[in-house]
Write a protein that holds these residues in place. Structure first.
Motif, PDB file in Angstrom:
ATOM      1  N   GLN A 268      -6.835  -0.847 -11.807  1.00  0.00           N
ATOM      2  CA  GLN A 268      -5.535  -1.334 -11.639  1.00  0.00           C
ATOM      3  C   GLN A 268      -5.239  -1.515 -10.070  1.00  0.00           C
ATOM      4  O   GLN A 268      -5.595  -0.627  -9.344  1.00  0.00           O
TER       5      GLN A 268
ATOM      6  N   LYS B 185       4.542   9.314 -11.742  1.00  0.00           N
ATOM      7  CA  LYS B 185       5.615   8.396 -12.310  1.00  0.00           C
ATOM      8  C   LYS B 185       6.849   9.257 -12.622  1.00  0.00           C
ATOM      9  O   LYS B 185       7.798   8.894 -12.563  1.00  0.00           O
TER      10      LYS B 185
ATOM     11  N   GLY C 249       3.077   4.147 -11.377  1.00  0.00           N
ATOM     12  CA  GLY C 249       3.865   3.804 -12.288  1.00  0.00           C
ATOM     13  C   GLY C 249       5.138   3.098 -12.166  1.00  0.00           C
ATOM     14  O   GLY C 249       6.246   3.275 -12.721  1.00  0.00           O
TER      15      GLY C 249
ATOM     16  N   GLU D 257       7.326   0.006 -12.763  1.00  0.00           N
ATOM     17  CA  GLU D 257       7.330  -0.824 -13.610  1.00  0.00           C
ATOM     18  C   GLU D 257       8.428  -1.867 -13.516  1.00  0.00           C
ATOM     19  O   GLU D 257       8.561  -2.857 -13.881  1.00  0.00           O
TER      20      GLU D 257
ATOM     21  N   GLN E  71       1.536   1.358  -7.322  1.00  0.00           N
ATOM     22  CA  GLN E  71       0.603   1.061  -8.382  1.00  0.00           C
ATOM     23  C   GLN E  71       1.540   1.115  -9.822  1.00  0.00           C
ATOM     24  O   GLN E  71       2.467   1.919  -9.973  1.00  0.00           O
ATOM     25  N   GLY E  72       1.313   0.239 -10.692  1.00  0.00           N
ATOM     26  CA  GLY E  72       2.076   0.107 -11.648  1.00  0.00           C
ATOM     27  C   GLY E  72       2.264  -1.417 -12.420  1.00  0.00           C
ATOM     28  O   GLY E  72       1.660  -2.210 -11.917  1.00  0.00           O
ATOM     29  N   TYR E  73       2.761  -1.356 -13.789  1.00  0.00           N
ATOM     30  CA  TYR E  73       2.723  -2.467 -14.580  1.00  0.00           C
ATOM     31  C   TYR E  73       3.511  -3.724 -13.944  1.00  0.00           C
ATOM     32  O   TYR E  73       3.302  -4.895 -14.212  1.00  0.00           O
TER      33      TYR E  73
ATOM     34  N   ARG F 283      -1.412  -4.607 -14.927  1.00  0.00           N
ATOM     35  CA  ARG F 283      -1.928  -3.637 -15.783  1.00  0.00           C
ATOM     36  C   ARG F 283      -3.465  -3.547 -15.166  1.00  0.00           C
ATOM     37  O   ARG F 283      -3.838  -4.183 -14.488  1.00  0.00           O
TER      38      ARG F 283
END
Ligand code: C2E
Ligand code: MG
Ligand code: MG
Ligand code: MG
Length: 280
Positions: free
Chosen positions: A45, A200, A233, A235, A252-254, A258
């Protein structure tokens, strides 16, 4: 509990509990063969420099494709593997795979690998890591090893020594899931870590004013201790800008990506570089 309730409030025998214990035992048995059978793989990721909008590295995350059950998440199987020495085999597999990937990513791209509590306290970890770095021809500074707060605090003196030894190799160290466990600021000061990964759960409050204040405070403290902060996390765009304004270095995160296969991570790097060159 059944007794406490008294005779007429007896708790019925629970098949669900028995099933859970049975399932754990079954997974524990299957785990012993999983690495050897090629059922594990690693995904990556992106870690993004928030100010420059650039991928600077990847966190390596293990995946288990069980032949009957399909994908079993690490949140389920890592704690089970931790109960036996299986976690050591899983951990070595992930380290080795991630370092091979790091060699392929090239440049100064960092790869971050999670260490279990057992790995952390196993004698000879630094030698093992040094050997695998040499084998793959990867600069120590490109490897980061993440330990959770709870693993580090379980044996603080040992953790300090081991993390210090890893750092002496030139490897970077990170405190993972900060804010979920003891969160004592005194531990933070006493642990030889370079990076603080803010969990997160902190970001979930960040949309409220008090949440931003707490995050800014943590970031400021981390900076005073010479640490880089990573927000886990992310988003949404809203959280991303709040986290950036709180002063977090990396995210870092969606929202960014992913976890990716190794090939997709190589492609992601290529796109990221091309985009940077055309917008610079
Ligand atoms: P972690 O080290 O805190 O890893 C971050 C987790 O957050 C990953 O879950 C990742 O997929 C997930 N994540 C990333 N961005 C987002 C987001 O925007 N939203 C949400 N909801 N989640 C996001 P994953 O891969 O399921 O791993 C869970 C945990 O399992 C990890 O938490 C780590 O503690 C453990 N784990 C994973 N791989 C390894 C490993 O190779 N060794 C060890 N010892 N533990 C591992
Ligand atoms: Mg981690
Ligand atoms: Mg984490
Ligand atoms: Mg986390």
């Amino acid at each position: 509990a059944a007794k406490q309730g008294g005779r007429d409030r007896a708790v019925p025998f629970s098949h669900a509990l028995l099933d859970a214990a049975h399932e754990r035992a079954e997974l524990a048995a299957d785990l012993r063969y999983a690495v050897g059978a090629g059922e594990m793989h690693v995904v990556y990721q992106p870690l993004v420099d928030l100010a420059r909008d650039r991928t600077v590295g990847f966190e390596a995350l293990v995946r288990w494709q069980h032949p009957q059950r399909g994908n079993v998440p690490p949140a389920v199987f890592v704690p089970i593997a931790e109960e036996s020495e299986t976690i050591l085999e899983v951990g070595e597999f992930v380290l080795d795979t991630a370092l091979a990937a790091a060699a392929r990513f090239g440049g100064d791209v960092e790869v971050s690998v999670n260490l279990s509590g057992q790995q952390l306290l196993r004698p000879g970890l630094a030698d093992l890591v040094a050997g695998r770095l040499r084998h793959h021809g990867v600069e120590p500074s490109r490897l980061c090893l993440e330990v959770t707060e709870s693993a580090a605090v379980a044996d603080l003196a040992a953790a300090r020594e081991v993390l210090g030894g890893l750092r002496a190799l030139g490897v970077r160290t990170a405190l993972d899931d900060f804010g979920t466990g003891y969160s004592s600021l005194s531990y933070l000061r006493r642990l030889p870590v370079d990076i603080l990964k803010v969990d997160k759960s902190f970001l979930d409050d960040v949309a409220e004013e008090s949440g931003v204040a707490v995050l800014s405070g943590i970031v400021e403290l981390a900076r005073a201790l010479g640490l880089v902060t990573v927000a886990e996390g992310i988003e949404t765009d809203q959280v991303r800008s709040l986290v950036a304004s709180a002063g977090c270095t990396w995210g870092q995160g969606y929202l960014f990506a992913r976890p990716l296969t190794e090939d997709a991570a190589v492609e992601h790097l290529r796109q990221n570089e091309r985009w940077r060159r055309t917008t610079a």
